[in-house]
Scaffold this active site. Structure first.
Site, PDB file in Angstrom:
ATOM      1  N   CYS A  85       0.824  -1.232   0.000  1.00 16.86           N
ATOM      2  CA  CYS A  85       0.000   0.000   0.000  1.00 16.86           C
ATOM      3  C   CYS A  85       0.848   1.267   0.000  1.00 16.86           C
ATOM      4  CB  CYS A  85      -0.922   0.006   1.207  1.00 16.86           C
ATOM      5  SG  CYS A  85      -1.905  -1.481   1.345  1.00 16.86           S
ATOM      6  N   HIS A 142      -8.919   3.875  -1.490  1.00 16.57           N
ATOM      7  CA  HIS A 142      -7.558   3.324  -1.369  1.00 16.57           C
ATOM      8  C   HIS A 142      -7.214   2.461  -2.579  1.00 16.57           C
ATOM      9  CE1 HIS A 142      -3.897   1.923   0.309  1.00 16.57           C
ATOM     10  NE2 HIS A 142      -4.340   0.855   0.936  1.00 16.57           N
TER      11      HIS A 142
HETATM   12  C1  LIG Z   1     -15.185  -3.545   4.214  1.00 16.94           C
HETATM   13  C2  LIG Z   1     -15.310  -4.587   3.114  1.00 16.94           C
HETATM   14  C3  LIG Z   1     -15.196  -6.005   3.719  1.00 16.94           C
HETATM   15  C4  LIG Z   1     -16.678  -4.414   2.444  1.00 16.94           C
HETATM   16  O1  LIG Z   1     -16.783  -5.337   1.393  1.00 16.94           O
HETATM   17  P1  LIG Z   1     -18.205  -5.960   0.976  1.00 16.94           P
HETATM   18  O2  LIG Z   1     -18.911  -6.418   2.193  1.00 16.94           O
HETATM   19  O3  LIG Z   1     -17.954  -6.946  -0.112  1.00 16.94           O
HETATM   20  O4  LIG Z   1     -18.970  -4.703   0.457  1.00 16.94           O
HETATM   21  P2  LIG Z   1     -19.599  -4.488  -1.001  1.00 16.94           P
HETATM   22  O5  LIG Z   1     -18.490  -4.162  -1.949  1.00 16.94           O
HETATM   23  O6  LIG Z   1     -20.512  -5.628  -1.326  1.00 16.94           O
HETATM   24  O7  LIG Z   1     -20.462  -3.178  -0.756  1.00 16.94           O
HETATM   25  C5  LIG Z   1     -21.672  -3.216   0.025  1.00 16.94           C
HETATM   26  C6  LIG Z   1     -22.056  -1.784   0.334  1.00 16.94           C
HETATM   27  O8  LIG Z   1     -21.132  -1.219   1.280  1.00 16.94           O
HETATM   28  C7  LIG Z   1     -20.456  -0.108   0.706  1.00 16.94           C
HETATM   29  N1  LIG Z   1     -19.063  -0.239   1.117  1.00 16.94           N
HETATM   30  C8  LIG Z   1     -18.162  -1.166   0.697  1.00 16.94           C
HETATM   31  N2  LIG Z   1     -17.002  -0.984   1.342  1.00 16.94           N
HETATM   32  C9  LIG Z   1     -17.175   0.070   2.160  1.00 16.94           C
HETATM   33  C10 LIG Z   1     -16.322   0.741   3.049  1.00 16.94           C
HETATM   34  N3  LIG Z   1     -15.079   0.332   3.230  1.00 16.94           N
HETATM   35  N4  LIG Z   1     -16.821   1.783   3.753  1.00 16.94           N
HETATM   36  C11 LIG Z   1     -18.088   2.201   3.566  1.00 16.94           C
HETATM   37  N5  LIG Z   1     -18.951   1.601   2.714  1.00 16.94           N
HETATM   38  C12 LIG Z   1     -18.483   0.546   2.023  1.00 16.94           C
HETATM   39  C13 LIG Z   1     -20.643  -0.236  -0.790  1.00 16.94           C
HETATM   40  O9  LIG Z   1     -20.596   1.028  -1.427  1.00 16.94           O
HETATM   41  C14 LIG Z   1     -22.005  -0.862  -0.883  1.00 16.94           C
HETATM   42  O10 LIG Z   1     -22.972   0.143  -0.669  1.00 16.94           O
HETATM   43  P3  LIG Z   1     -24.389   0.104  -1.455  1.00 16.94           P
HETATM   44  O11 LIG Z   1     -25.050  -1.158  -0.999  1.00 16.94           O
HETATM   45  O12 LIG Z   1     -25.052   1.356  -0.981  1.00 16.94           O
HETATM   46  O13 LIG Z   1     -24.033   0.098  -2.909  1.00 16.94           O
HETATM   47  C15 LIG Z   1     -14.197  -4.394   2.031  1.00 16.94           C
HETATM   48  O14 LIG Z   1     -14.312  -3.110   1.468  1.00 16.94           O
HETATM   49  C16 LIG Z   1     -12.801  -4.552   2.631  1.00 16.94           C
HETATM   50  O15 LIG Z   1     -12.343  -5.675   2.837  1.00 16.94           O
HETATM   51  N6  LIG Z   1     -12.100  -3.437   2.913  1.00 16.94           N
HETATM   52  C17 LIG Z   1     -10.754  -3.485   3.429  1.00 16.94           C
HETATM   53  C18 LIG Z   1      -9.750  -3.406   2.315  1.00 16.94           C
HETATM   54  C19 LIG Z   1      -8.361  -3.694   2.795  1.00 16.94           C
HETATM   55  O16 LIG Z   1      -8.125  -4.601   3.565  1.00 16.94           O
HETATM   56  N7  LIG Z   1      -7.397  -2.906   2.357  1.00 16.94           N
HETATM   57  C20 LIG Z   1      -6.034  -3.069   2.736  1.00 16.94           C
HETATM   58  C21 LIG Z   1      -5.750  -2.290   3.925  1.00 16.94           C
HETATM   59  S1  LIG Z   1      -4.173  -2.666   4.604  1.00 16.94           S
END
Ligand SMILES: CC(C)(COP(=O)(O)OP(=O)(O)OC[C@H]1O[C@@H](n2cnc3c(N)ncnc32)[C@H](O)[C@@H]1OP(=O)(O)O)[C@@H](O)C(=O)NCCC(=O)NCCS
Length: 385
Positions: A83, A331
């Site tokens: 990252c 990100h």
């Molecule tokens: C948080 C997380 C698990 C959500 O994934 P998900 O459950 O598959 O979510 P989806 O993509 O199906 O989205 C579902 C809804 O949540 C929203 N959403 C997705 N990720 C979000 C987030 N991080 N914050 C806020 N809203 C989020 C989407 O816009 C969608 O909204 P909608 O229903 O109004 O369209 C995923 O974004 C994640 O794993 N994030 C972390 C990434 C990471 O680890 N990065 C490295 C860091 S070191």
């Protein structure tokens, strides 16, 4: 060492894009070149970062960007550092320019992730941890940061509301950033009721998977360019920490961030008190707490409390992530480090929305972390009057 300056910046919208990563990278590069008022032929070298190009069957993007810019003969370096990839690229360019080896560099970071499902991206990302000990045994990045969050909560009493105040602040700032992935204001109730991803981290503690690109033109004092709106690089320092969490004695901070920031303050002859604002790596809200403590903004254990008190709001005493941070701006992994510098530059030139414009952006700091801190870059910048 020669003085080094940011002379122009460019950034695509962050979020979901139908375009190829290389197209996003080129768009950001062209914007930065135009912003700096130079021609592609003025560029001595290009530094590009992408971590997951393999997901698009495209690595080695540096030559593609240079070819599209009409400068195929210029050297390019394509770098991966999880990252923090584009911060690593920035640092390499800084070293080459400050030594006088090159005078003008293009630095680009980009990522294309939204064509993958969340489980696919989660597995891809785990490759940036100590995969054979962590990822293979089922510890995802949300899981690793959840371990850090519970440790911080247990040791310092950091509460869910404190973490929530970070999510709310960054979503608010993202609302006023036209390039942010999420432009949605949330309240504490929405935060607290959001689904748990890895306890105690919830949906609104987490950054999303985003597509996007960011680019800058970096010059040294010998570069012949017309633009006078420059931001000076006071320090660029990289460090690291034990790659796997299980090899660390303490999970409540990132050792490499403390080491790099202490060196950066020393090289730039600044101190945490002198920093006007910062863009920090809030991949999860707990990461912003740890970042603020590691860079010395607050005493160890006080980061969450400071956020709840509003000190880190864009108009507070110590603004943190006025861009919306990784949480709301998004990100696209390797674009993040350069996107942080784009924000520093735009803030210093007073060209962001007034609802997130820092009032006195004299000295800015960027804190960018690869994985759980295996690699870290801290940069410090000064506005030129
Ligand atoms: C948080 C997380 C698990 C959500 O994934 P998900 O459950 O598959 O979510 P989806 O993509 O199906 O989205 C579902 C809804 O949540 C929203 N959403 C997705 N990720 C979000 C987030 N991080 N914050 C806020 N809203 C989020 C989407 O816009 C969608 O909204 P909608 O229903 O109004 O369209 C995923 O974004 C994640 O794993 N994030 C972390 C990434 C990471 O680890 N990065 C490295 C860091 S070191």
């Amino acid at each position: 060492m020669k003085n080094v300056y940011v002379a122009g910046v460019g950034m695509t919208n962050f979020g979901k894009s139908e375009r190829l990563g290389r197209e996003l990278a080129l768009e950001a590069a062209i914007s930065a070149i135009e912003d700096a008022g130079i021609e592609p032929k003025d560029i001595d070298a290009t530094y590009v970062s992408s971590a997951f190009g393999i997901g698009e069957n495209q690595v080695h993007v540096g030559p593609l960007i240079n070819s599209a810019l009409g400068i195929p003969d210029r050297p390019s370096l394509t770098i991966e550092s999880a990252c923090s990839g584009s911060s690593a690229a920035f640092h390499e360019a800084y070293v080459a320019l400050s030594s006088g080896f090159y005078n003008i560099a293009l630095v680009v970071g980009y990522e294309k992730l939204t064509m993958n499902s969340t489980p696919e991206n989660t597995r891809l990302f785990a490759m940036a941890s100590d995969f054979w000990y962590e990822g293979l045994n089922g510890v995802t990045f949300p899981g690793l940061y959840a371990l850090m969050a519970t440790a911080h909560m247990n040791k310092y009493g950091t509460s869910e509301e404190m973490l929530g105040s970070i999510a709310i602040k960054n979503h608010r700032n993202g609302f006023y950033n036209p390039k942010a992935h999420f432009r949605k204001i949330i309240d504490m109730d929405t935060y607290l009721k959001s689904p748990v991803v890895a306890y105690p981290l919830k949906l609104y503690d987490s950054c999303p998977f985003s597509d996007g690109a960011a680019a800058i033109i970096l010059i040294n004092e010998d570069a012949k360019i017309k633009k006078s709106e420059l931001v000076k690089v006071l320090a660029s320092v990289r460090s690291g920490s034990m790659a796997a969490l299980q090899d660390r004695n303490d999970y409540t901070g990132i050792p490499g961030a403390k080491i790099a920031s202490e060196k950066a303050y020393k090289y730039s002859k600044t101190s945490p008190e002198m920093i006007s604002f910062a863009e920090v790596h809030d991949c999860f809200t707990i990461a912003e707490v740890m970042a603020m403590e590691d860079i010395g903004f607050f005493k160890k254990g006080d980061g969450g409390k400071a956020s709840l008190e509003g000190i880190t709001q864009f108009d507070g005493k110590k603004p943190v992530n006025p861009s919306g941070g990784l949480k709301a701006k998004g990100h696209p992994v390797s674009a993040t480090g350069i996107a942080q510098i784009v924000e520093i530059y735009d803030q210093m030139l007073f060209r962001v929305d007034k609802n997130r414009q820092v009032s006195n952006p004299e000295i800015g700091l960027t804190h960018n972390v690869g994985a759980t801190g295996g690699s870290v870059t801290i940069n410090i910048f000064r506005r030129l009057k």
